[in-house]
Design a protein around this motif. Sequence first.
Motif, mmCIF file in Angstrom:
data_model
loop_
_atom_site.group_PDB
_atom_site.id
_atom_site.type_symbol
_atom_site.label_atom_id
_atom_site.label_comp_id
_atom_site.label_asym_id
_atom_site.label_seq_id
_atom_site.Cartn_x
_atom_site.Cartn_y
_atom_site.Cartn_z
ATOM 1 N N VAL A 142 0.416 -3.120 -13.566
ATOM 2 C CA VAL A 142 0.917 -2.411 -12.395
ATOM 3 C C VAL A 142 2.423 -2.207 -12.524
ATOM 4 O O VAL A 142 3.184 -3.175 -12.596
ATOM 5 N N THR A 143 2.839 -0.945 -12.561
ATOM 6 C CA THR A 143 4.266 -0.624 -12.592
ATOM 7 C C THR A 143 4.766 -0.136 -11.236
ATOM 8 O O THR A 143 5.969 -0.052 -11.007
ATOM 9 N N GLY A 144 3.854 0.202 -10.335
ATOM 10 C CA GLY A 144 4.230 0.687 -9.016
ATOM 11 C C GLY A 144 3.116 1.510 -8.410
ATOM 12 O O GLY A 144 1.994 1.548 -8.933
ATOM 13 N N LEU A 145 3.409 2.175 -7.313
ATOM 14 C CA LEU A 145 2.447 3.068 -6.683
ATOM 15 C C LEU A 145 2.434 4.398 -7.431
ATOM 16 O O LEU A 145 3.442 4.803 -8.024
ATOM 17 N N VAL A 146 1.314 5.085 -7.392
ATOM 18 C CA VAL A 146 1.223 6.378 -8.064
ATOM 19 C C VAL A 146 2.194 7.363 -7.423
ATOM 20 O O VAL A 146 2.897 8.109 -8.112
ATOM 21 N N ASP A 147 2.270 7.367 -6.089
ATOM 22 C CA ASP A 147 3.201 8.239 -5.359
ATOM 23 C C ASP A 147 3.915 7.394 -4.315
ATOM 24 O O ASP A 147 3.436 7.258 -3.180
ATOM 25 N N ASP A 148 5.047 6.816 -4.686
ATOM 26 C CA ASP A 148 5.731 5.902 -3.769
ATOM 27 C C ASP A 148 6.433 6.618 -2.623
ATOM 28 O O ASP A 148 6.929 5.975 -1.694
ATOM 29 N N LEU A 149 6.471 7.939 -2.656
ATOM 30 C CA LEU A 149 7.065 8.692 -1.553
ATOM 31 C C LEU A 149 6.118 8.805 -0.363
ATOM 32 O O LEU A 149 6.553 9.000 0.775
ATOM 33 N N THR A 150 4.819 8.672 -0.607
ATOM 34 C CA THR A 150 3.838 8.869 0.462
ATOM 35 C C THR A 150 2.876 7.702 0.633
ATOM 36 O O THR A 150 2.297 7.536 1.707
ATOM 37 N N GLU A 151 2.683 6.894 -0.397
ATOM 38 C CA GLU A 151 1.661 5.854 -0.343
ATOM 39 C C GLU A 151 2.221 4.507 0.116
ATOM 40 O O GLU A 151 3.423 4.261 0.055
ATOM 41 N N THR A 152 1.294 3.633 0.548
ATOM 42 C CA THR A 152 1.604 2.251 0.897
ATOM 43 C C THR A 152 0.594 1.349 0.190
ATOM 44 O O THR A 152 -0.424 1.838 -0.324
ATOM 45 N N PRO A 153 0.833 0.038 0.157
ATOM 46 C CA PRO A 153 -0.138 -0.860 -0.482
ATOM 47 C C PRO A 153 -1.546 -0.748 0.094
ATOM 48 O O PRO A 153 -2.527 -1.001 -0.625
ATOM 49 N N GLU A 154 -1.674 -0.371 1.348
ATOM 50 C CA GLU A 154 -2.999 -0.247 1.966
ATOM 51 C C GLU A 154 -3.869 0.770 1.239
ATOM 52 O O GLU A 154 -5.094 0.636 1.210
ATOM 53 N N ASP A 155 -3.245 1.774 0.627
ATOM 54 C CA ASP A 155 -4.002 2.796 -0.104
ATOM 55 C C ASP A 155 -4.705 2.218 -1.332
ATOM 56 O O ASP A 155 -5.599 2.862 -1.888
ATOM 57 N N TYR A 156 -4.329 1.016 -1.760
ATOM 58 C CA TYR A 156 -4.891 0.415 -2.975
ATOM 59 C C TYR A 156 -5.835 -0.749 -2.676
ATOM 60 O O TYR A 156 -6.279 -1.436 -3.593
ATOM 61 N N ARG A 157 -6.151 -0.940 -1.421
ATOM 62 C CA ARG A 157 -6.937 -2.106 -1.029
ATOM 63 C C ARG A 157 -8.286 -2.155 -1.747
ATOM 64 O O ARG A 157 -8.695 -3.215 -2.244
ATOM 65 N N ALA A 158 -8.990 -1.047 -1.820
ATOM 66 C CA ALA A 158 -10.318 -1.045 -2.448
ATOM 67 C C ALA A 158 -10.220 -1.404 -3.930
ATOM 68 O O ALA A 158 -11.016 -2.212 -4.441
ATOM 69 N N THR A 159 -9.262 -0.822 -4.631
ATOM 70 C CA THR A 159 -9.078 -1.118 -6.057
ATOM 71 C C THR A 159 -8.726 -2.580 -6.274
ATOM 72 O O THR A 159 -9.260 -3.241 -7.182
ATOM 73 N N LEU A 160 -7.843 -3.093 -5.450
ATOM 74 C CA LEU A 160 -7.424 -4.482 -5.601
ATOM 75 C C LEU A 160 -8.564 -5.451 -5.282
ATOM 76 O O LEU A 160 -8.717 -6.483 -5.946
ATOM 77 N N LEU A 161 -9.362 -5.123 -4.285
ATOM 78 C CA LEU A 161 -10.511 -5.977 -3.953
ATOM 79 C C LEU A 161 -11.508 -6.032 -5.104
ATOM 80 O O LEU A 161 -12.036 -7.100 -5.438
#
Length: 296
Positions: A142-161
């Motif tokens: 993990v280097t960061g969010l795909v689009d850090d201008l619009t996304e938040t960690p919540e957008d990755y919850r399913a992948t992380l789970l």
Amino acid sequence: MTQIIANLAQISARYDAVFCDLWGCLHNGVAPFPAAVAALQAFRAKGGKVILLTNAPRPKSSIVKQLDEMSVPRDAWDDVVTSGDAAQYAMLTGAVGHKVHFIGATKDEVFFTDFADDLQAVAAANPAMTRVPTKDAEGLVVTGLVDDLTETPEDYRATLLLAKNLGLPMLCANPDIIVHMGSKLLYCAGALAKEYEAMGGTALYFGKPHPPIYDLARRRLVVLGGAEEARILCIGDGIHTDVQGAIGESLDALFVTGGIAHESFGADSNNPDKDLLEDWLEAGMLSPGYSIGNLR
């Protein structure tokens, strides 16, 4: 108790080298701070070495290019060490396996292809990395969010789970939670790592305040001609990255109060309120030897 200083020159004679943070200290993600540039130039003019120490997840070459594009003069620094450099070493040597699922922006793709001179031999001596879907991976990079201008960690919850349920370790290439870009706050890889840990997953860190990035910076300082026992000052605006990392390495720290936490120290970012600063540091249970409003 921290000592508030007016400028770097006030204490610079005590040190052979500085490890200086970038965002919030030398630039704001858009443009350099002229006073900070001048301070580092003056330190180097007197024989000091300046290593820019950043939690950016990309390799050194990408950060040098970014600095050039922002017109940060090359005579303000001697070398650059990134969290990406330190994390690349761990990735190449199989810290999270050699089949990995990648989470990061397009600009971070170079993490898999662009290695500093001292990492190229490591890459050649180890199995090639293969990027795969989460379900087929041995670990996450993990280097960061795909689009850090619009996304938040919540957008990755399913992948992380899913990754957590598969027991995948996460290599976090940037421990920072947030950074300033101009006046905007952006989430970093560290925010995803903290979310992952809260779910019960395992995250591995390589940038500040963790030892690998300091080990690499010291090795590169020696290559520059610095002594192994050089007197080093760490400069940064992150209390839990720059300051905590310095303390953990038994190095002196200069805390830049006008950076990410500037709203906590009064209306004048150049002149932090001493009482507010002392109360804030006491609450955080970390106390740098020195503090300054903005690097100058």
